[in-house]
Enzyme design. Structure first.
Site, mmCIF file in Angstrom:
data_model
loop_
_atom_site.group_PDB
_atom_site.id
_atom_site.type_symbol
_atom_site.label_atom_id
_atom_site.label_comp_id
_atom_site.label_asym_id
_atom_site.label_seq_id
_atom_site.Cartn_x
_atom_site.Cartn_y
_atom_site.Cartn_z
ATOM 1 N N ILE A 267 11.623 -3.965 -4.319
ATOM 2 C CA ILE A 267 10.533 -4.843 -3.916
ATOM 3 C C ILE A 267 11.635 -6.732 -3.274
ATOM 4 O O ILE A 267 10.982 -6.760 -2.455
ATOM 5 C CB ILE A 267 9.406 -4.676 -3.079
ATOM 6 C CG1 ILE A 267 9.192 -4.843 -1.297
ATOM 7 C CG2 ILE A 267 8.592 -5.590 -4.312
ATOM 8 C CD1 ILE A 267 9.377 -4.111 -1.229
ATOM 9 N N SER B 113 12.892 -12.039 -14.988
ATOM 10 C CA SER B 113 12.395 -11.346 -14.797
ATOM 11 C C SER B 113 13.511 -10.443 -16.643
ATOM 12 O O SER B 113 14.264 -10.862 -16.822
ATOM 13 C CB SER B 113 13.927 -10.738 -13.990
ATOM 14 O OG SER B 113 13.532 -8.886 -13.391
ATOM 15 N N ARG B 114 13.135 -9.558 -17.124
ATOM 16 C CA ARG B 114 13.432 -9.031 -18.503
ATOM 17 C C ARG B 114 15.492 -8.689 -18.224
ATOM 18 O O ARG B 114 16.171 -9.060 -18.949
ATOM 19 C CB ARG B 114 12.984 -7.808 -18.655
ATOM 20 C CG ARG B 114 11.515 -8.070 -19.198
ATOM 21 C CD ARG B 114 11.001 -6.710 -19.306
ATOM 22 N NE ARG B 114 11.162 -5.896 -18.386
ATOM 23 C CZ ARG B 114 10.683 -4.410 -18.260
ATOM 24 N NH1 ARG B 114 10.012 -4.358 -18.988
ATOM 25 N NH2 ARG B 114 10.777 -3.784 -17.062
ATOM 26 N N LYS C 149 1.601 -6.052 -3.743
ATOM 27 C CA LYS C 149 0.053 -5.082 -3.519
ATOM 28 C C LYS C 149 0.166 -3.555 -4.816
ATOM 29 O O LYS C 149 1.594 -3.378 -4.341
ATOM 30 C CB LYS C 149 0.345 -3.977 -2.339
ATOM 31 C CG LYS C 149 1.156 -3.638 -1.289
ATOM 32 C CD LYS C 149 1.945 -2.808 -1.411
ATOM 33 C CE LYS C 149 1.524 -0.860 -2.421
ATOM 34 N NZ LYS C 149 2.298 -0.240 -2.456
ATOM 35 N N ASP D 64 0.302 4.854 -4.831
ATOM 36 C CA ASP D 64 0.455 3.432 -4.045
ATOM 37 C C ASP D 64 1.260 3.144 -2.835
ATOM 38 O O ASP D 64 1.032 2.513 -2.411
ATOM 39 C CB ASP D 64 2.258 3.152 -5.567
ATOM 40 C CG ASP D 64 2.914 2.291 -5.671
ATOM 41 O OD1 ASP D 64 2.715 1.554 -5.999
ATOM 42 O OD2 ASP D 64 4.507 2.539 -4.535
HETATM 43 P P1 NAP Z 1 10.615 -1.451 -9.246
HETATM 44 O O1 NAP Z 1 11.959 -1.547 -8.806
HETATM 45 O O2 NAP Z 1 10.392 -0.558 -10.449
HETATM 46 O O3 NAP Z 1 10.050 -2.748 -10.465
HETATM 47 C C1 NAP Z 1 10.095 -4.279 -9.702
HETATM 48 C C2 NAP Z 1 10.664 -5.233 -11.797
HETATM 49 O O4 NAP Z 1 9.777 -5.102 -12.352
HETATM 50 C C3 NAP Z 1 11.891 -4.318 -12.140
HETATM 51 O O5 NAP Z 1 13.009 -4.126 -11.878
HETATM 52 C C4 NAP Z 1 11.443 -4.283 -13.290
HETATM 53 O O6 NAP Z 1 12.339 -5.484 -13.685
HETATM 54 C C5 NAP Z 1 9.739 -5.892 -13.312
HETATM 55 N N1 NAP Z 1 8.985 -4.695 -14.628
HETATM 56 C C6 NAP Z 1 9.097 -2.845 -14.468
HETATM 57 N N2 NAP Z 1 8.011 -2.210 -15.466
HETATM 58 C C7 NAP Z 1 7.770 -3.566 -16.257
HETATM 59 C C8 NAP Z 1 7.353 -3.957 -17.330
HETATM 60 N N3 NAP Z 1 6.517 -2.913 -17.393
HETATM 61 N N4 NAP Z 1 7.101 -5.587 -17.813
HETATM 62 C C9 NAP Z 1 6.977 -5.514 -16.737
HETATM 63 N N5 NAP Z 1 8.336 -5.440 -16.391
HETATM 64 C C10 NAP Z 1 8.612 -4.967 -15.371
HETATM 65 O O7 NAP Z 1 9.227 -1.453 -8.914
HETATM 66 P P2 NAP Z 1 9.138 -2.111 -6.503
HETATM 67 O O8 NAP Z 1 9.472 -0.801 -6.467
HETATM 68 O O9 NAP Z 1 10.246 -3.180 -6.810
HETATM 69 O O10 NAP Z 1 7.682 -2.756 -6.874
HETATM 70 C C11 NAP Z 1 7.138 -3.285 -7.398
HETATM 71 C C12 NAP Z 1 5.494 -3.907 -7.082
HETATM 72 O O11 NAP Z 1 5.295 -4.429 -5.231
HETATM 73 C C13 NAP Z 1 4.779 -2.784 -6.935
HETATM 74 O O12 NAP Z 1 3.257 -3.202 -6.968
HETATM 75 C C14 NAP Z 1 4.432 -1.757 -5.389
HETATM 76 O O13 NAP Z 1 3.700 -1.172 -5.492
HETATM 77 C C15 NAP Z 1 4.501 -3.106 -4.354
HETATM 78 N N6 NAP Z 1 6.150 -2.878 -3.691
HETATM 79 C C16 NAP Z 1 7.390 -1.822 -3.470
HETATM 80 C C17 NAP Z 1 7.591 -1.461 -2.478
HETATM 81 C C18 NAP Z 1 9.020 -0.181 -2.616
HETATM 82 O O14 NAP Z 1 9.777 0.027 -1.016
HETATM 83 N N7 NAP Z 1 9.156 -0.132 -3.517
HETATM 84 C C19 NAP Z 1 7.084 -1.652 -1.600
HETATM 85 C C20 NAP Z 1 6.155 -2.381 -0.976
HETATM 86 C C21 NAP Z 1 5.555 -3.015 -1.975
HETATM 87 P P3 NAP Z 1 12.998 -5.972 -14.813
HETATM 88 O O15 NAP Z 1 13.603 -4.494 -15.809
HETATM 89 O O16 NAP Z 1 13.630 -7.045 -14.539
HETATM 90 O O17 NAP Z 1 11.791 -6.965 -15.745
#
Ligand code: NAP
Length: 307
Positions: A13, A35-36, A89, A167
């Site tokens: 996101i 970011s890690r 969110k 989610d």
């Molecule tokens: P994601 O790509 O899986 O995670 C975002 C980033 O957070 C990861 O690339 C990782 O980066 C870091 N991360 C992951 N697990 C972690 C952990 N345990 N500790 C610390 N950092 C961690 O997820 P996303 O889809 O972007 O979603 C993130 C948030 O946005 C969620 O709350 C989701 O509900 C919301 N969201 C998502 C979407 C969608 O379409 N995907 C839409 C709207 C809102 P590093 O490994 O580099 O640290």
């Protein structure tokens, strides 16, 4: 002078929405990321927020786009350092941790903003305005998508605190709580948990009727084909469907409102307003319904989920 902003959690996101919205908003400059494992070309990169906050006293705003299970620690650190904070969110893993963050933000005199991007979809405001003049007779939400397509390999969504099908489902609840003329509360829920996972893959929700009108929702993460992100409402003035996650409103089969996706542009515009007004915006109503579903819901064990 634009606000200097740090983005935390460079994942799906962050890349799809946050970075374009920040770079398109004259009130913010993306100054650094934490970011890690990931970086954004040309932007100063840190491996964690603690290092960033120590090294960058000029960064006044922090936007957290990490999974909810790790949101609280970083939010608390940023507030402690006197920075304004915007939360993806759902705003956290529990209601009470977000309430604690709100108290702390008020104490520190900085902004805390719990975002609900779907509320800014193109036809949500038009739906709220239309419903304000109708008598609702029935409302049903279908929020069904293929988790393998929309969340490939995201294991955190299946871990405790990751919410599972809630989610995406919480997006529907964020719209529901924005369009209804008055609040509803849950009175029945069935949650289907894959036997090898900690979060549900499907949920059926029934709310206390709204002045006699049934209000229900069906969330499913194993939907094949195009997603269904729809809210159907029968009223004394006809039948409406808010579809495409809130982007399109049809009433009695005629399109009444639609528009392009500007959800994250609206979120960053609102963040700038809140900072200017030195205020917080913390709305936990969508997450309260999710918490209620977990406390009230009957648990059904279903087939294991594998990617
Ligand atoms: P994601 O790509 O899986 O995670 C975002 C980033 O957070 C990861 O690339 C990782 O980066 C870091 N991360 C992951 N697990 C972690 C952990 N345990 N500790 C610390 N950092 C961690 O997820 P996303 O889809 O972007 O979603 C993130 C948030 O946005 C969620 O709350 C989701 O509900 C919301 N969201 C998502 C979407 C969608 O379409 N995907 C839409 C709207 C809102 P590093 O490994 O580099 O640290």
């Amino acid at each position: 002078m634009p606000h200097s902003l740090a983005l935390v959690g460079i994942g799906k996101i962050a890349r799809d929405q946050h970075i374009p919205a920040i770079t398109g908003n004259a009130d913010f400059t993306l100054s650094a990321t934490a970011s890690r494992n990931a970086e954004v070309g040309g932007i100063k990169a840190y491996r964690n927020l603690s290092e960033l906050l120590l090294a960058e006293p000029g960064i006044t705003c922090v936007s957290l786009a990490t999974p909810p299970q790790v949101r609280y620690g970083d939010a608390r650190r940023a507030l402690e350092a006197g920075r304004h904070v915007m939360l993806e969110k759902p705003p956290g893993a529990t209601l009470s941790e977000v309430q604690a963050l709100e108290r702390f933000a008020v104490h520190k005199g900085v902004t805390l903003f719990t975002t609900w991007h779907s509320r800014h979809a193109a036809a949500v405001a038009a739906t709220r305005n239309w419903l304000a003049d109708c008598k609702i007779q029935r409302l049903h939400i279908d929020w069904k998508e293929d988790v393998r397509h929309w969340h490939p390999g995201q294991d955190w969504i299946w871990e405790a605190g990751g919410l599972g099908v809630f989610d995406p489902g919480i997006n529907a609840l964020s719209v529901l709580t924005a369009i209804l003329p008055k609040p509803v509360h849950l009175n029945k829920a069935t949650l289907s948990f894959p036997e090898n996972r900690d979060t549900p893959v499907a949920a059926e929700l029934t709310f206390e009727p709204l002045d006699g009108a049934p209000v229900t929702a069906a969330f499913d993460w194993l939907e094949q084909g195009p997603p269904k992100w729809n809210i159907h409402v029968d009223t004394d003035a006809g039948n409406a469907t808010l579809s495409e996650g809130g982007a399109r409103l049809t009433i009695n089969g005629h399109e009444k409102s639609a528009g392009e996706d500007k959800e994250y542009q609206a979120l960053y515009a609102r963040f700038a307003e809140l900072i200017a007004a030195r205020s917080c915006e913390v709305d936990l109503s969508p997450m309260t319904h999710v918490a209620d579903a977990f406390t009230l819901g009957r648990r059904v064990s279903v087939s294991p989920f594998e990617w």
